[in-house]
Scaffold this motif. Structure first.
Motif, mmCIF file in Angstrom:
data_model
loop_
_atom_site.group_PDB
_atom_site.id
_atom_site.type_symbol
_atom_site.label_atom_id
_atom_site.label_comp_id
_atom_site.label_asym_id
_atom_site.label_seq_id
_atom_site.Cartn_x
_atom_site.Cartn_y
_atom_site.Cartn_z
ATOM 1 N N UNK A 144 -13.470 58.272 71.785
ATOM 2 C CA UNK A 144 -14.356 57.141 71.484
ATOM 3 C C UNK A 144 -13.587 55.975 70.869
ATOM 4 N N UNK A 145 -14.003 54.778 71.232
ATOM 5 C CA UNK A 145 -13.406 53.585 70.623
ATOM 6 C C UNK A 145 -13.960 53.431 69.215
ATOM 7 N N UNK A 146 -13.102 53.049 68.281
ATOM 8 C CA UNK A 146 -13.582 52.649 66.974
ATOM 9 C C UNK A 146 -14.316 51.328 67.127
ATOM 10 N N UNK B 208 -7.006 46.646 71.286
ATOM 11 C CA UNK B 208 -8.243 46.054 70.774
ATOM 12 C C UNK B 208 -8.952 45.297 71.888
ATOM 13 N N UNK B 209 -10.246 45.529 72.015
ATOM 14 C CA UNK B 209 -11.123 44.783 72.910
ATOM 15 C C UNK B 209 -12.003 43.893 72.046
ATOM 16 N N UNK B 210 -12.009 42.597 72.330
ATOM 17 C CA UNK B 210 -12.833 41.661 71.570
ATOM 18 C C UNK B 210 -14.096 41.330 72.355
ATOM 19 N N UNK B 211 -15.241 41.411 71.692
ATOM 20 C CA UNK B 211 -16.502 40.999 72.300
ATOM 21 C C UNK B 211 -16.963 39.789 71.493
ATOM 22 N N UNK C 194 -15.212 46.937 80.929
ATOM 23 C CA UNK C 194 -13.786 46.869 80.603
ATOM 24 C C UNK C 194 -13.355 48.081 79.789
ATOM 25 N N UNK C 195 -14.188 48.490 78.852
ATOM 26 C CA UNK C 195 -13.853 49.629 77.996
ATOM 27 C C UNK C 195 -13.698 50.913 78.809
ATOM 28 N N UNK C 196 -14.522 51.086 79.825
ATOM 29 C CA UNK C 196 -14.407 52.283 80.663
ATOM 30 C C UNK C 196 -13.083 52.323 81.416
ATOM 31 N N UNK C 197 -12.543 51.161 81.743
ATOM 32 C CA UNK C 197 -11.275 51.092 82.474
ATOM 33 C C UNK C 197 -10.083 51.100 81.521
ATOM 34 N N UNK C 198 -10.175 50.294 80.445
ATOM 35 C CA UNK C 198 -9.030 50.087 79.554
ATOM 36 C C UNK C 198 -8.927 51.098 78.412
#
Length: 130
Positions: A75-77, A4-7, A41-45
């Motif tokens: 794709x990320x959810x 999970x990535x938090x924004x 970050x999403x492109x890397x992680x």
């Protein structure tokens, strides 16, 4: 494990991280209040899920973040945490209709977990939540 990535702001991210980590199947791998940094970050992680909070910094267009997350392979959810003032995220316009998005009221932790579990089950079945 679902990543999970938090924004969200640091303060909100602390609360979210604690809640998400109660479930051993989910792990927050990063957080930032900046949509621009979140996309980098999403492109890397390559997170499985990105949680977008209304507290995120306005350093770029949220629609760019949303479409960027959905353009990753896989794709990320995306989970949009909403308040009464941001229920429709008007700045996202029609972009929300282009991909899977889960809405969770900001004051309802159970909604957030339900959305995470829904995305997790789809990932487990190899359905990238399109």
């Amino acid at each position: 494990m679902i990543t999970v990535l938090l924004v969200a702001t640091d303060e909100e991210a602390v609360v979210l991280r604690e809640h998400i980590h109660r479930n051993p199947h989910f792990r927050v791998i990063s957080h930032t209040p900046s949509p621009r940094l979140a996309l980098a970050q999403a492109h890397v992680l390559l997170p499985d899920v990105a949680v977008l909070d209304p507290s995120m910094n306005g350093d770029s267009d949220p629609a760019v973040l949303f479409t960027g997350l959905r353009a990753l392979a896989p794709p990320s959810g995306v989970i949009l945490r909403t308040t009464p003032a941001t229920a429709d995220f008007p700045e996202l316009g029609d972009v929300l209709e282009e991909g899977a998005v889960h809405r969770a009221p900001r004051d309802d932790e159970n909604s957030l977990m339900e959305a995470l579990i829904t995305i997790g089950r789809r990932r487990e079945s190899c359905d990238p939540d399109r």
